[in-house]
Design a protein around this motif. Structure first.
Motif, mmCIF file in Angstrom:
data_model
loop_
_atom_site.group_PDB
_atom_site.id
_atom_site.type_symbol
_atom_site.label_atom_id
_atom_site.label_comp_id
_atom_site.label_asym_id
_atom_site.label_seq_id
_atom_site.Cartn_x
_atom_site.Cartn_y
_atom_site.Cartn_z
ATOM 1 N N GLU A 131 0.830 -1.204 0.000
ATOM 2 C CA GLU A 131 0.000 0.000 0.000
ATOM 3 C C GLU A 131 0.867 1.258 0.000
ATOM 4 O O GLU A 131 2.049 1.231 0.330
ATOM 5 C CB GLU A 131 -0.931 -0.005 1.214
ATOM 6 C CG GLU A 131 -2.015 -1.072 1.164
ATOM 7 C CD GLU A 131 -2.982 -0.947 2.327
ATOM 8 O OE1 GLU A 131 -2.947 0.091 3.028
ATOM 9 O OE2 GLU A 131 -3.781 -1.878 2.535
ATOM 10 N N ASP A 132 0.214 2.372 -0.336
ATOM 11 C CA ASP A 132 0.930 3.654 -0.397
ATOM 12 C C ASP A 132 1.100 4.288 0.984
ATOM 13 O O ASP A 132 1.945 5.177 1.149
ATOM 14 C CB ASP A 132 0.186 4.623 -1.329
ATOM 15 C CG ASP A 132 0.225 4.164 -2.784
ATOM 16 O OD1 ASP A 132 1.194 3.470 -3.147
ATOM 17 O OD2 ASP A 132 -0.710 4.493 -3.533
ATOM 18 N N ASP A 133 0.259 3.875 1.949
ATOM 19 C CA ASP A 133 0.375 4.417 3.308
ATOM 20 C C ASP A 133 1.716 3.976 3.894
ATOM 21 O O ASP A 133 1.943 2.794 4.157
ATOM 22 C CB ASP A 133 -0.776 3.907 4.181
ATOM 23 C CG ASP A 133 -0.792 4.553 5.568
ATOM 24 O OD1 ASP A 133 0.246 4.513 6.260
ATOM 25 O OD2 ASP A 133 -1.842 5.091 5.957
ATOM 26 N N ARG A 134 2.587 4.940 4.115
ATOM 27 C CA ARG A 134 3.953 4.615 4.535
ATOM 28 C C ARG A 134 3.987 3.860 5.862
ATOM 29 O O ARG A 134 4.709 2.864 6.011
ATOM 30 C CB ARG A 134 4.763 5.907 4.648
ATOM 31 C CG ARG A 134 6.203 5.684 5.077
ATOM 32 C CD ARG A 134 7.001 6.968 4.981
ATOM 33 N NE ARG A 134 8.392 6.760 5.372
ATOM 34 C CZ ARG A 134 9.339 7.681 5.287
ATOM 35 N NH1 ARG A 134 9.044 8.886 4.798
ATOM 36 N NH2 ARG A 134 10.583 7.415 5.651
ATOM 37 N N LYS A 147 8.747 -2.125 -5.307
ATOM 38 C CA LYS A 147 8.557 -0.893 -4.507
ATOM 39 C C LYS A 147 9.912 -0.236 -4.234
ATOM 40 O O LYS A 147 10.106 0.392 -3.202
ATOM 41 C CB LYS A 147 7.865 -1.234 -3.184
ATOM 42 C CG LYS A 147 6.535 -1.949 -3.329
ATOM 43 C CD LYS A 147 5.425 -1.049 -3.851
ATOM 44 C CE LYS A 147 5.007 -0.029 -2.850
ATOM 45 N NZ LYS A 147 3.853 0.773 -3.297
ATOM 46 N N ALA A 191 9.995 3.309 -2.973
ATOM 47 C CA ALA A 191 9.217 3.602 -1.762
ATOM 48 C C ALA A 191 10.039 3.326 -0.504
ATOM 49 O O ALA A 191 10.927 2.459 -0.509
ATOM 50 C CB ALA A 191 7.942 2.762 -1.755
#
Length: 594
Positions: free
Chosen positions: A406-409, A438, A441
């Motif tokens: 997910e993008d939520d760090r 990723k 990220a």
């Protein structure tokens, strides 16, 4: 029958006389081993004679023989003391006259040993002797008087309080404390009355001793006296607890409602010690309005009960402004919480709350956590994910991979760390794949650390190394760099050769990344490989310096007591160095060897 008993007694006396007297030369021996063996033989003979299944008269016979020896002119340390110590173990009425004589012995240690022997002597004659000694020694040394007083207390001798109460007026602290403690142990009406009267005349340490002795009696009239206005809070708390524990549980509600923090503390202590459901309910009802100090104690009492019905009154304390109350409440819910406690613990999200969620053993907890991990705010999801990992939910690893993507760090990072905490070799490859996908990220760093963590404890490091090497084909330089870092940080010897090959790669970016990764190697098992590559004249000075600084760093981390075994290796490394700076660093480490 009488003749038979007499004959048995005389026979046992003759045997014991022979057994004990024959040991005296060895007890006096200058050979420590011989002396020790004699003491052991004496102990064995006394133990056998004093055993429940010993022949009738055996104990008395050997004790009388020991008394004869004790009254003789024998060395104190070598003979008198070991014999007296054994008389203390098995002596009875027959030993009392001798022990009384020894109470006047010139050696203070013998006097004290004789007193102790009288204390544990089970006969009524011993008790009478102690009382008589106390009467006769009122003008004796304070230490001896104190010993006799305390001895009567230890024996619990009925009626002895009347002999002791007069010592409460002694100005000698040793005698006074012995009298106070003895009267507390005896717990007789006359002694308790004397202690209550005396406490009004004392102050400081002496009064504290009197109070402690009175509390040990556990008498209602003592507790009532300590509840009087003006008494210290600690005493009023102890008195309240004592009254409730003695059966007056009806006092609990009024004491908690009084607003008196001392009485409240007493009720809480009684609840914790007695675990009386009525008193625990009173504490639970009063919990929200208590001051923080008493809330801490009250939560501990409710936790000790193990009753989950109290979870509902503890949960609101997770929102307390007092950090200690929060922590105590979170820890308590691990023992008495329910599935309904999960949202409150997740909302708190502290280290203690997460630990409690991992330990909370009750139906419905996992279901609640799974729901919260799937939806809700980021902080709650992170807490729930970590809690599920702490609960060992290996079956949720596929779900954790979804969260890690997910993008939520925060969620992604927590999920990646959770995979690493409960994953095994089978999870490394999908972790690598996700790290590659990723790569830009922040979670790629967490995945890298997780891969290294699993590799370090893997039973098949070679297999994982080969898998990592195969993943380098067709990926970006950033992902190649991450894979090389994983290889280097794993510390596996199997990872060295792939790193060396990458260091010789024609791909400049890959080659530089590999050298940097190998230069960051932290284990001694990589030094030979690093030196071999650094000594290659074909590599650049920059790469040579990176490798040599890595070697120097590894040697510098070795403990001083291990350094001598690496002396030859350090000297070899100095020879390989091209620059003076790296030589000096290695020389500084070499100089530590004494």
């Amino acid at each position: 029958m009488f003749k038979k008993s007499l004959l048995t007694f005389m026979l046992m006396a003759a045997v014991s006389q022979a057994a004990v007297k024959e040991l005296i030369p060895n007890l006096k021996s200058e050979d420590f081993k011989v002396q020790t063996q004699a003491r052991l033989d004496l102990l064995a003979a006394c133990s056998k004679a004093g055993a429940p299944d010993a022949p009738e008269g055996a104990r008395e016979a050997i004790c009388k023989e020991m008394c004869t020896i004790l009254e003789g002119n024998y060395p104190v340390v070598e003979v008198i003391q070991p014999v007296l110590n054994n008389l203390e173990r098995i002596g009875g009425a027959e030993s009392v006259p001798t022990l009384v004589k020894l109470m006047s012995h010139e050696n203070p240690h013998i006097r004290d040993d004789a007193r102790r022997a009288l204390v544990v002597n089970p006969s009524k004659e011993a008790a009478q002797a102690l009382g008589a000694q106390l009467k006769n020694r009122k003008m004796g040394s304070p230490k001896t008087t104190a010993g006799l007083i305390y001895a009567l207390g230890e024996r619990g001798q009925a009626g002895a309080s009347r002999l002791i109460t007069g010592a409460l007026g002694s100005k000698d602290e040793v005698v006074f404390i012995a009298a106070v403690k003895a009267l507390g142990m005896l717990n007789e009406e006359v002694g308790v009355k004397a202690l209550l009267e005396r406490r009004s005349l004392e102050k400081g340490f002496r009064k504290t001793q009197v109070d402690a002795a009175l509390l040990s009696t556990e008498r209602p009239e003592v507790y009532a006296a300590f509840l009087a206005e003006g008494e210290p809070d600690q005493l009023r708390a102890a008195a309240t607890a004592g009254l409730i524990l003695s059966g007056e549980s009806s006092r609990a509600a009024a004491a908690m409602a009084s607003g008196d923090t001392a009485q409240q503390a007493g009720v809480i202590e009684a609840a914790k010690q007695g675990l009386n459901p009525i008193v625990l309910d009173v504490v639970a009802d009063a919990l929200p309005g208590l001051p923080p100090y008493n809330q801490l104690k009250a939560v501990a009492a409710l936790e000790a009960s193990g009753n989950r019905k109290y979870a509902g009154v503890v949960e609101p304390l997770l929102k307390s402004s007092d950090w200690f109350v929060q922590v105590t409440a979170a820890n308590a819910l691990a023992a008495i919480g329910t599935a309904d406690s999960v949202p409150a613990l997740v909302a708190l999200g502290s280290k203690e709350a997460r630990r409690s969620l991992g330990r909370l053993n009750v139906d419905g907890v996992d279901g609640q956590l799974e729901k919260l991990a799937a939806s809700g705010d980021s902080k709650s999801r992170q807490t729930a994910i970590e809690a599920l990992a702490n609960r060992g939910r290996v079956d949720l690893i596929p779900t954790f991979f979804k969260y890690a993507a997910e993008d939520d760090r925060g969620v992604a990072s927590t999920a990646a760390k959770s995979i690493a905490s409960i994953g095994d070799d089978s999870t490394v490859e999908p972790m690598v794949d996700l790290m590659v996908s990723k790569e830009k990220a922040p979670v790629s760093r967490d995945l890298l650390n997780g891969i290294v963590k699993i590799m370090r404890t893997s039973p098949d490091q070679n297999g994982l190394v080969n898998m990592l090497v195969s993943k380098m084909n067709g990926v970006s330089s950033r992902s190649q760099s991450n894979i090389l870092k994983a290889l280097a940080q794993s510390g596996s010897k199997a990872a060295l050769q792939p790193l060396v090959e990458a260091c010789r790669s024609s791909d400049e970016a890959l080659q530089k990344t590999a050298v940097k990764a190998l230069g960051g190697w932290k284990e001694l098992n990589g030094i030979d490989t690093m030196l071999k590559l650094a000594s290659d004249e074909s590599i650049s000075l920059t790469d040579h310096v990176i490798l040599m600084r890595g070697v120097s760093r590894i040697y510098a981390s070795v403990s001083s007591w291990q350094l001598p075994r690496h002396k030859a290796g350090i000297e070899k490394a100095i020879e390989v160095c091209r620059r003076q700076e790296e030589k000096e660093a290695l020389q500084a480490t070499l100089n530590k060897i004494k």
